[in-house]
Scaffold this motif. Structure first.
Motif, PDB file in Angstrom:
ATOM      1  N   THR A 173       0.794  -1.346  -0.105  1.00 38.43           N
ATOM      2  CA  THR A 173       0.031   0.117   0.009  1.00 38.43           C
ATOM      3  C   THR A 173       0.962   1.287  -0.025  1.00 38.43           C
ATOM      4  OG1 THR A 173      -1.722  -1.056   1.062  1.00 38.43           O
ATOM      5  CG2 THR A 173      -1.768   1.275   1.302  1.00 38.43           C
ATOM      6  N   LEU A 174       2.057   1.163   0.841  1.00 44.89           N
ATOM      7  CA  LEU A 174       2.758   2.415   1.082  1.00 44.89           C
ATOM      8  C   LEU A 174       3.421   2.593  -0.631  1.00 44.89           C
ATOM      9  CD1 LEU A 174       4.752   4.306   2.500  1.00 44.89           C
ATOM     10  CD2 LEU A 174       6.412   2.539   2.555  1.00 44.89           C
ATOM     11  N   LEU A 175       3.913   1.556  -1.264  1.00 46.39           N
ATOM     12  CA  LEU A 175       4.665   1.679  -2.499  1.00 46.39           C
ATOM     13  C   LEU A 175       3.716   2.249  -3.438  1.00 46.39           C
ATOM     14  CD1 LEU A 175       6.761  -1.498  -2.169  1.00 46.39           C
ATOM     15  CD2 LEU A 175       7.367   0.654  -1.909  1.00 46.39           C
ATOM     16  N   ALA A 176       2.460   1.791  -3.369  1.00 46.32           N
ATOM     17  CA  ALA A 176       1.578   2.197  -4.448  1.00 46.32           C
ATOM     18  C   ALA A 176       1.337   3.944  -4.226  1.00 46.32           C
ATOM     19  CB  ALA A 176      -0.035   1.405  -4.124  1.00 46.32           C
ATOM     20  N   SER A 177       1.723   4.423  -3.273  1.00 45.30           N
ATOM     21  CA  SER A 177       1.523   5.733  -3.253  1.00 45.30           C
ATOM     22  C   SER A 177       2.467   6.653  -4.040  1.00 45.30           C
ATOM     23  CB  SER A 177       1.374   6.261  -1.963  1.00 45.30           C
ATOM     24  OG  SER A 177       2.718   6.112  -1.317  1.00 45.30           O
ATOM     25  N   HIS A 178       3.539   6.149  -4.603  1.00 46.81           N
ATOM     26  CA  HIS A 178       4.234   6.779  -5.507  1.00 46.81           C
ATOM     27  C   HIS A 178       4.703   6.219  -6.763  1.00 46.81           C
ATOM     28  CE1 HIS A 178       8.078   9.199  -7.011  1.00 46.81           C
ATOM     29  NE2 HIS A 178       7.723  10.031  -6.136  1.00 46.81           N
ATOM     30  N   GLU A 179       4.741   6.655  -7.847  1.00 42.56           N
ATOM     31  CA  GLU A 179       4.788   6.262  -9.229  1.00 42.56           C
ATOM     32  C   GLU A 179       6.188   5.513  -9.580  1.00 42.56           C
ATOM     33  OE1 GLU A 179       5.399  10.497  -9.856  1.00 42.56           O
ATOM     34  OE2 GLU A 179       3.954   9.368  -8.782  1.00 42.56           O
ATOM     35  N   LYS A 190      -2.448 -10.462 -15.287  1.00 40.50           N
ATOM     36  CA  LYS A 190      -3.002  -9.510 -14.504  1.00 40.50           C
ATOM     37  C   LYS A 190      -2.454  -8.020 -14.922  1.00 40.50           C
ATOM     38  CE  LYS A 190      -4.168  -8.333  -9.973  1.00 40.50           C
ATOM     39  NZ  LYS A 190      -3.956  -8.657  -8.468  1.00 40.50           N
ATOM     40  N   VAL A 191      -3.208  -7.272 -15.003  1.00 40.10           N
ATOM     41  CA  VAL A 191      -2.863  -5.925 -15.307  1.00 40.10           C
ATOM     42  C   VAL A 191      -2.799  -5.190 -14.020  1.00 40.10           C
ATOM     43  CG1 VAL A 191      -3.574  -3.757 -16.376  1.00 40.10           C
ATOM     44  CG2 VAL A 191      -4.126  -5.875 -17.413  1.00 40.10           C
ATOM     45  N   PHE A 192      -1.719  -4.360 -13.682  1.00 41.97           N
ATOM     46  CA  PHE A 192      -1.179  -3.613 -12.530  1.00 41.97           C
ATOM     47  C   PHE A 192      -1.306  -2.105 -12.744  1.00 41.97           C
ATOM     48  CE2 PHE A 192       0.294  -7.914 -12.030  1.00 41.97           C
ATOM     49  CZ  PHE A 192       0.272  -8.304 -10.605  1.00 41.97           C
ATOM     50  N   PRO A 193      -1.529  -1.372 -11.769  1.00 43.95           N
ATOM     51  CA  PRO A 193      -1.601  -0.041 -11.983  1.00 43.95           C
ATOM     52  C   PRO A 193      -0.565   0.815 -12.449  1.00 43.95           C
ATOM     53  CG  PRO A 193      -2.821  -0.341  -9.934  1.00 43.95           C
ATOM     54  CD  PRO A 193      -2.150  -1.909 -10.592  1.00 43.95           C
ATOM     55  N   THR A 194      -0.681   1.968 -13.311  1.00 45.84           N
ATOM     56  CA  THR A 194       0.504   2.364 -13.667  1.00 45.84           C
ATOM     57  C   THR A 194       0.626   3.948 -13.118  1.00 45.84           C
ATOM     58  OG1 THR A 194      -0.607   3.314 -15.614  1.00 45.84           O
ATOM     59  CG2 THR A 194       0.577   1.311 -15.859  1.00 45.84           C
ATOM     60  N   THR A 195      -0.493   4.361 -12.252  1.00 46.47           N
ATOM     61  CA  THR A 195      -0.284   5.605 -11.592  1.00 46.47           C
ATOM     62  C   THR A 195      -0.465   5.399 -10.001  1.00 46.47           C
ATOM     63  OG1 THR A 195      -2.718   5.725 -11.796  1.00 46.47           O
ATOM     64  CG2 THR A 195      -1.505   6.465 -13.697  1.00 46.47           C
ATOM     65  N   ALA A 196       0.076   6.388  -9.256  1.00 44.90           N
ATOM     66  CA  ALA A 196       0.077   6.197  -8.042  1.00 44.90           C
ATOM     67  C   ALA A 196      -1.294   6.496  -7.323  1.00 44.90           C
ATOM     68  CB  ALA A 196       0.870   7.257  -7.411  1.00 44.90           C
ATOM     69  N   THR A 197      -1.504   5.735  -6.197  1.00 45.08           N
ATOM     70  CA  THR A 197      -2.825   5.978  -5.358  1.00 45.08           C
ATOM     71  C   THR A 197      -2.303   6.217  -3.885  1.00 45.08           C
ATOM     72  OG1 THR A 197      -3.389   3.799  -5.022  1.00 45.08           O
ATOM     73  CG2 THR A 197      -4.169   4.724  -6.963  1.00 45.08           C
ATOM     74  N   GLY A 198      -3.191   6.973  -3.401  1.00 48.53           N
ATOM     75  CA  GLY A 198      -2.871   7.087  -1.771  1.00 48.53           C
ATOM     76  C   GLY A 198      -1.991   8.271  -1.464  1.00 48.53           C
ATOM     77  N   ASP A 199      -2.147   8.755  -0.138  1.00 45.02           N
ATOM     78  CA  ASP A 199      -1.138   9.875   0.276  1.00 45.02           C
ATOM     79  C   ASP A 199      -0.040   9.350   1.042  1.00 45.02           C
ATOM     80  OD1 ASP A 199      -0.261  11.951   2.376  1.00 45.02           O
ATOM     81  OD2 ASP A 199      -1.836  13.097   1.729  1.00 45.02           O
ATOM     82  N   ALA A 200       0.948   9.446   0.380  1.00 46.26           N
ATOM     83  CA  ALA A 200       2.147   8.720   0.778  1.00 46.26           C
ATOM     84  C   ALA A 200       2.720   9.209   2.331  1.00 46.26           C
ATOM     85  CB  ALA A 200       3.526   9.503  -0.043  1.00 46.26           C
ATOM     86  N   LEU A 201       2.345  10.532   2.574  1.00 46.00           N
ATOM     87  CA  LEU A 201       2.804  11.227   4.132  1.00 46.00           C
ATOM     88  C   LEU A 201       1.810  10.389   5.052  1.00 46.00           C
ATOM     89  CD1 LEU A 201       4.572  12.815   5.610  1.00 46.00           C
ATOM     90  CD2 LEU A 201       3.000  14.879   5.109  1.00 46.00           C
TER      91      LEU A 201
END
Length: 556
Positions: free
Chosen positions: A402-408, A512-523
């Protein structure tokens, strides 16, 4: 490259030949090379043939190879790369033999181009103990002065820069680890250039991957233009201002800590990320040493026993302990400063990248300690404790995803999408995606019960990879740990391997297709995970904390 004012380096003939050449020239002096990181020495993947440089055919092929390239490209800068002996030990150590091989290799280039310059990697001198001073001298002196350039690839850790360029290797396989030797980067190129009888001709970088540790590449990029050693105290103090666009004292203090810990590795060891999450150990649990704790060797911070330290004496241990050269508690203090002052630069993409990376680094080292605690509990035959700790480890993997998903910069999706984007048809698209998935996992050279020796070489902390592959892989191992305890039987090593390799094969072939854009607030995510895992963390009491959590059934 010419249009940009660059000097292209073309390959020269290094002696590697196809097997069919032996039937064309049966009297040629040909050596069958040995196994290089393959399972069962499968000839499909290893053990090719090498034409001896002393054979007259070597010079003939070398001449034709150079001439054909010049015709194809319409010119040459006269610089040719050849690494016949890179991770390939010569059959004899006699300096006269080594000298004859070097001279013949150069003749092969020179016969096709009178002005040829041999460019070779210096990696072999630090990698292979075969190359002692007499052998090194024999090879380097076999070529006329001014006609050989040696890339001192690992000069920031193990410099061999006499008669060589100064070069920085830094990263293997583009894996993620906050690591560096800033002091050496800031001084090494200057020392090499000013040394007695220096033949240094340039500064460069030769990393296997660059998309990590921006501070290291920032500094090294400058070193070609500096004439004296950089004052790193000043350079690091002003670094966060340049990187984030604001001068914030708290972040300057954080980077001073990172400079003196993560970026001050002085143990001379190769840094190849072997964190448990991304390089799970393929061994029976009793093989894993769990000797407890050991003291920090930091010269700047406290050398008291740190509860977040593992012993790293793998002399009789098949499990490759993760590299740890700093006090993890001190780095957590740097993360606290990032979180405390993060609101002031939360709009900075570079800050968010550094925050995610630093949080990932601290949680990854914490996970290593959780794993050691799992093995200790297994050896103590405490089923409930093992079960709780294993679930804690899996939860951590998913939270990290989840953390890694917050930055491209930490997404699996772009890697797969870029591979498929090169395809010309559907068949190629499937093949290219499989290639991309295989490179970051098993490397395919495996059987049903034997993993590739290069497995996890290119491991990645990427969102999608943790939740879909690393987490399930760890869960399989933990399942067999618990079954071993419940059935009072030895750990089923072959069954674990069979199921893990099956998981890997299926994942590599999945679409399986994985997101190519970030989601969530990293801070916000980082703050949440810090409170959940790191705030007041004491691994010695970890199992008690987890039991309490389960009893209360409340969120962290």
């Amino acid at each position: 490259m010419y249009a940009f004012g660059m000097f292209p380096v073309l390959p020269a003939f290094s002696g590697n030949i196809p097997a069919a050449l032996r039937s064309k020239f049966p009297s040629a002096k040909v050596t069958h090379l040995g196994n290089w990181f393959t399972v069962d020495s499968n000839p499909r993947w290893c053990c090719t043939y090498l034409l001896d440089a002393s054979d007259p055919l070597f010079v003939e092929i070398g001449k034709l190879f150079i001439e054909e390239q010049i015709r194809e490209y319409g010119g040459t800068s006269h610089v040719y790369n050849c690494d016949t002996f890179d991770e390939n030990t010569p059959p004899l150590s006699d300096p006269n033999y080594i000298s004859s091989l070097g001279a013949a290799t150069f003749r092969g280039m020179q016969s096709g181009d009178d002005d040829a310059i041999w460019l070779m990697q210096g990696w072999l001198f630090s990698y292979d103990p075969f190359w002692e001073p007499p052998q090194m001298k024999a090879l380097l002196h076999s070529v006329p002065v001014g006609r050989m350039v040696v890339l001192d690839l690992y000069a920031e850790v193990k410099p061999i820069w006499i008669n060589s360029d100064q070069c920085m290797l830094h990263n293997f396989a583009a894996d993620f680890e906050m690591y560096g030797v800033l002091d050496m980067v800031a001084s090494g190129p200057i020392d090499a250039r000013l040394s007695a009888n220096s033949t240094m001709v340039g500064v460069g970088m030769s990393m296997e991957g660059i998309e990590q540790n921006p501070i290291v590449y920032d500094l090294m990029s400058e070193m070609a233009f500096h004439h004296r050693q950089v004052d790193l105290q000043v350079w690091v103090e002003t670094y966060p201002t340049r990187r984030y666009g604001k001068s914030i004292v708290g972040l300057q203090d954080a980077w001073k800590i990172l400079y003196q810990t993560l970026y001050n590795c002085t143990d001379g060891k190769n840094d190849k990320n072997r964190d448990v999450i991304v390089a799970f150990p393929d061994v029976e649990p009793f093989v894993i040493q769990t000797p407890g704790l050991y003291a920090s060797t930091s010269k700047t911070y406290s050398t008291k026993l740190s509860k977040n330290y593992m012993a790293v004496d793998a002399s009789n241990d098949e499990y490759e302990h993760p590299h740890l050269w700093y006090d993890t508690n001190t780095v957590i203090r740097a993360l606290e400063l990032f979180l405390r002052y993060g609101d002031e630069v939360s709009d900075s993409n570079t800050f968010r990248y550094d925050l995610v990376d630093l949080t990932r680094q601290t949680l990854a080292k914490y996970a290593n300690q959780v794993f050691v605690k799992i093995i200790e509990s297994y050896k103590s035959n405490n089923v409930n404790q093992v079960s709780n700790l294993c679930q804690h480890f899996i939860d951590l993997v998913n939270d990290l995803d989840t953390l890694l998903a917050s930055h491209e910069g930490f997404l699996l999706g772009p890697w797969l999408e870029s591979a498929m984007g090169l395809a010309r048809d559907k068949e190629q698209e499937i093949q290219y995606e499989w290639n991309a998935r295989t490179q970051i996992t098993m490397w395919f050279d495996n059987t049903k019960t034997k993993a590739s020796l290069l497995r996890d070489y290119a491991n990645k902390y990427w969102s999608g990879l943790l939740r879909d592959y690393y987490g399930p892989r760890a869960a399989i191992y933990f399942k067999y740990l618990i079954l071993s305890m419940e059935k009072k039987e030895p750990f089923a090593l072959e069954e674990w391997r069979r199921e893990w390799i099956s998981l890997t094969n299926n994942w590599q072939s999945d679409r399986k297709v994985f997101p190519t854009t970030a989601t969530g607030d990293a801070l916000n995510i980082s703050r949440t995970l810090y409170k959940k895992y790191l705030h007041g963390a004491d691994l010695i009491q970890l199992e008690g904390i987890i039991r309490l959590r389960n009893l209360k059934n409340t969120p962290w």
